[in-house]
Design a protein around this motif. Structure first.
Motif, mmCIF file in Angstrom:
data_model
loop_
_atom_site.group_PDB
_atom_site.id
_atom_site.type_symbol
_atom_site.label_atom_id
_atom_site.label_comp_id
_atom_site.label_asym_id
_atom_site.label_seq_id
_atom_site.Cartn_x
_atom_site.Cartn_y
_atom_site.Cartn_z
ATOM 1 N N LEU A 350 39.392 29.116 42.903
ATOM 2 C CA LEU A 350 38.653 30.324 43.698
ATOM 3 C C LEU A 350 38.587 31.312 42.658
ATOM 4 N N ARG A 351 39.614 31.586 41.900
ATOM 5 C CA ARG A 351 39.338 32.839 40.912
ATOM 6 C C ARG A 351 38.459 32.739 39.617
ATOM 7 N N GLY B 43 49.011 45.997 40.699
ATOM 8 C CA GLY B 43 48.137 46.406 41.637
ATOM 9 C C GLY B 43 47.147 45.510 41.937
ATOM 10 N N LEU B 44 46.780 45.289 43.094
ATOM 11 C CA LEU B 44 45.357 44.328 43.248
ATOM 12 C C LEU B 44 44.139 45.150 43.919
ATOM 13 N N TYR B 45 43.015 45.016 43.147
ATOM 14 C CA TYR B 45 41.969 45.461 44.095
ATOM 15 C C TYR B 45 40.829 44.404 44.541
ATOM 16 N N LEU B 61 34.982 38.547 47.364
ATOM 17 C CA LEU B 61 33.715 39.080 46.396
ATOM 18 C C LEU B 61 34.498 39.141 45.168
ATOM 19 N N CYS B 62 35.941 39.931 44.959
ATOM 20 C CA CYS B 62 36.527 40.180 43.850
ATOM 21 C C CYS B 62 38.029 40.173 44.281
ATOM 22 N N TYR B 63 38.833 39.654 43.320
ATOM 23 C CA TYR B 63 40.407 39.586 43.657
ATOM 24 C C TYR B 63 40.916 39.954 42.169
ATOM 25 N N ASP B 64 40.953 41.340 41.943
ATOM 26 C CA ASP B 64 41.219 41.654 40.752
ATOM 27 C C ASP B 64 42.642 42.155 40.309
ATOM 28 N N ASN B 65 43.127 41.555 39.302
ATOM 29 C CA ASN B 65 44.566 41.968 38.856
ATOM 30 C C ASN B 65 44.412 42.841 37.656
#
Lengths: 425, 164
Positions: A350-351, B43-45, B61-65
C-alpha cells in the motif's frame, strides 16, 4: 455514402503504419471518437473488474464498457454477469452504489426488480401491459462475460472469439507471471486511485508502453529512492529490456528482465530495503522459503503488460482507462496485494503504491501533466504528425511479434495497428 | 481526558485557530521548509479515501511520516517534477473550527477546508473535512496529526501539486 464514411475511410491518413505516424486529429476529432466508441469499445473484450472486487455471491461493482455504465455481479451460483446499468422501462440506472452486496437490483423510478443474472423478476401492476407481456424479453441488457486468472472482461460483441483466444498464449503467460506477485496467495484488490485527465484515451494507451519517458518525467520520483532501487529503475541506461508486439494490439514492455518470473532465483539474498519487512514476516512464523517468496512479490513484477484497449498490468498494479469524451479520460490505478498474506507485506505494498500512484503520488501527477500537455500541444500545428517510429531502426522479429529496444515505440505501433484493423471494419 | 467543561474553550479555540490559519497561509505561500518545522517527528499527515479510518491497512491518497513529508517537499522544490514546476497556485479558507478533545498535551480540532487551485488559467475547487491533532509544547503548538478527507475522496479526482 455519407461524408462521415468517406472521412474515416482514409485510415491511412490517420495512422500511417509504414512510417509509424499518427495524425493530430486522432486526439482531437469528436466524430472520430464517437466512431471509436462503436467500432472498438463495442466490438472487443473490455476489462471490467478483478474477481476479488466482488468476491461473494451477490456482491457487485459498477464499471464501464466504453461509454456504457455496467454492473458486474456474481449470482447465487457464483456465475459472473455483466449488464448495462439501465432499467428496461424508462432507462433509470438500477444501481448507484459503487460496490456492495445485494439480492436484486430494483429500479428506483417504478420499482421494476431484476435478479442477479439481470432477469426481470417483478414489476408493480403488470396487468396494464396486457397478457402478452413477456418478462423474459425485458431483462437488463447483458454482455458476454469471461475471466482469465481473476481478470474479468465483457463484450457487446456476441460472436467474438473466446477471451483466452483474443489474449493469446503469450499474453496469458505474462498474466500468469504477473499474478505471481500474490506471493503464493491469491491476488486481491486493496483499493484504487482515480483521476481524470484532459486528454484523449489514446495518449494513455501509448503511455503504459513508453519507457522512454520514465527517467525524464519520473526523475523526481527516482530521487526519493534508495540507491539499489534507483539502480533497478535505471532500465534505460542498462538497456537489457525490450518491448514486443504480442498481437491483437497487446504488448509487453520488459523493463527489469530479472523480475520477469518472481519465482526464479529465490535463493538470492533479500535486498536491504526489504530486510525489515522480512524480519517482521519471519517473526510471524513463516518459513524462510516463504518469507523470500513473499518479500520478492512485494516489490512487484518487472514488466508492463498492455492489453488493448483499456487495461495495463503495470509492474505492481492495474491501470485502467475509461474514455469520457474526445479530450477527457478517467484513469484508475488499482492497488493489489496478497489475500490472506501477512499484514506487514500488504502494508508495504500500500505504501509503495501511494508513493508513486494517484493524485498525491510522486509519479502520477507528473504523468498527468505531460498527458495534458500533449492534448494542449495538439491545438497547434495540426498538419504535423505525431511520431511513434522510435526504435524501428533496429526492431527484430521476436517470439510473438516485432521486438524492439526497451525505449522503442513498438507497443504503440502494436496498439495503432489493432486500432486500424478494428476501425476498418 | 480533561473534561471539556474545565477547559477555557474560547481562549483555546482562538489559539488553535490562529495556529491553523498560519499553517494554511504557509501552504498557500508554499513556505514548505517552515511547514516541515511545524511537525513532531512521529506525526502523520494523511489524506484518506472513503470513510475508513484504518489508515495503515487501507489505500490512502497519502500516508506521510516524517521521511515521506521531507521527500514530498523535496520533490516540490527541486524543479524536476513537471507538475510542480510550476505548481498550481492555491487559496484556501479554513473554518467551522471545533475542539473535539483535549487529552494530556494533545488537542484534537476539526474544521472545514475549501481550496481553489489555479493552473493554466483553469480553476478547480476542492472541499474537505480536516482533523488536526496539535501537541502543546513549550514553543507553542506542533502538528502531530493532520487528516484531510476530501469530498469524493474515493471517487474521480485530479492530480495535486500542492498540499491540503
Amino acid at each position: 455514402m455519407s461524408l462521415d464514411t468517406l472521412k474515416f475511410s482514409d485510415l491511412d491518413a490517420l495512422y500511417d503504419e509504414e512510417n509509424a505516424l499518427v495524425a493530430t486529429s486522432m486526439y482531437e476529432d469528436p466524430d472520430l471518437f464517437a466512431e471509436e466508441m462503436e467500432k472498438i469499445f463495442k466490438n472487443t473484450w473490455v476489462w471490467v473488474a478483478h474477481e476479488s472486487e466482488f468476491p461473494d455471491k451477490g456482491s457487485f461493482k459498477l464499471s464501464n464498457v466504453g461509454l456504457e455504465p455496467v454492473i458486474v455481479v456474481r449470482d447465487r451460483k457464483g456465475v459472473i454477469h455483466c449488464m448495462v446499468n439501465r432499467c428496461r422501462h424508462r432507462a433509470a440506472t438500477v444501481c448507484e452504489v459503487k460496490k456492495g452486496k445485494t439480492s436484486s437490483f430494483q429500479c428506483p423510478y417504478h420499482g421494476w426488480g431484476y435478479g442477479l443474472d439481470g432477469s426481470l423478476r417483478a414489476l408493480p401492476y403488470p396487468e396494464q401491459y396486457g397478457d402478452d407481456f413477456n418478462k423474459e424479453q425485458h431483462g437488463l441488457l447483458k454482455l458476454r462475460t469471461e475471466a482469465y486468472n481473476g481478470m474479468v472482461f465483457a463484450t457487446f460483441k456476441e460472436d467474438i472469439e473466446p477471451l483466452e483466444e483474443f489474449l493469446g498464449p503469450a499474453v496469458c503467460r505474462y498474466i500468469d507471471l504477473f499474478m505471481k506477485q500474490g506471493g503464493g496467495f491469491p491476488v486481491k484488490v486493496l483499493g484504487e486511485h482515480q483521476f481524470s485527465v484532459p486528454m484523449n484515451w489514446k495518449v494513455q494507451l501509448e503511455n503504459t508502453t513508453d519507457a522512454y519517458h520514465f527517467p525524464i518525467v519520473h526523475k523526481s520520483f527516482m530521487q526519493t529512492l534508495d540507491g539499489a532501487t534507483e539502480e533497478m529503475f535505471d532500465f534505460l541506461d542498462k538497456g537489457r529490456g525490450w518491448v514486443e508486439d504480442l498481437g491483437n494490439g497487446h504488448s509487453i514492455m520488459m523493463m527489469i528482465p530479472e523480475l520477469e518470473d518472481l519465482d526464479a532465483d529465490l535463493d538470492q539474498p533479500i535486498p536491504e530495503r526489504f530486510e525489515e519487512l522480512a524480519a517482521e514476516i519471519r517473526a510471524e512464523g513463516y518459513p524462510e522459503d516463504q518469507v523470500k517468496k513473499i518479500v520478492r512479490a512485494v516489490g512487484g513484477a518487472g514488466f508492463n503488460l498492455n492489453l488493448f484497449p483499456n487495461v495495463s498490468f503495470s509492474l505492481a498494479f492495474f491501470r485502467v482507462l475509461t474514455p469520457i469524451n474526445v479530450e477527457k479520460t478517467d484513469i484508475r490505478h488499482i492497488a493489489i496485494g496478497m489475500d490472506g498474506g501477512p499484514d506487514a507485506a500488504n502494508q508495504m505494498r500500500l505504501r509503495l503504491h501511494e508513493h508513486f500512484q494517484g493524485p498525491m503520488g510522486f509519479g502520477s501527477p507528473d504523468d498527468a501533466e505531460v498527458w495534458e500537455r500533449v492534448q494542449r500541444g495538439t491545438k497547434g500545428g495540426e498538419t504535423l504528425p505525431i511520431l511513434v517510429n522510435r526504435g524501428l531502426v533496429d526492431e527484430e522479429p521476436g517470439p510473438t511479434g516485432p521486438r524492439g529496444h526497451i525505449s522503442a515505440e513498438t507497443g504503440m505501433r502494436a496498439a495503432y495497428k489493432m486500432w486500424k484493423r478494428m476501425m476498418s471494419k | 481526558m480533561t473534561e471539556m467543561s474545565k477547559i477555557d474553550t474560547r481562549a483555546l479555540l482562538a489559539d488553535v485557530t490562529e495556529f491553523i490559519w498560519a499553517e494554511g497561509a504557509m501552504l498557500d505561500a508554499k513556505e514548505y521548509d517552515a511547514w516541515l518545522e511545524l511537525w513532531t517527528e512521529d506525526g502523520l499527515y494523511i489524506m484518506p479515501m472513503g470513510a475508513g479510518d484504518d489508515y495503515k491497512n487501507q489505500l490512502n491518497l497519502c500516508y506521510d511520516n516524517a521521511k515521506m513529508r521531507r521527500d514530498r517537499i523535496g520533490r516540490f522544490q527541486r524543479g524536476f517534477s513537471i507538475s510542480s514546476a510550476p505548481p498550481a497556485e492555491t487559496v484556501r479558507t479554513l473554518s467551522r473550527f471545533r475542539i473535539e478533545a483535549a487529552e494530556g498535551d494533545l488537542i484534537t480540532v476539526s474544521c472545514a477546508e475549501h481550496l481553489v487551485e489555479d493552473k493554466f488559467g483553469r480553476q478547480r475547487i476542492w472541499a474537505g473535512n480536516a482533523l488536526y491533532t496539535l501537541k502543546v509544547t513549550d514553543g507553542g503548538f506542533k502538528l502531530h496529526g493532520k487528516i484531510v478527507r476530501l469530498l469524493n475522496s474515493d471517487g474521480m479526482l485530479n492530480s495535486f501539486s500542492y498540499l491540503f
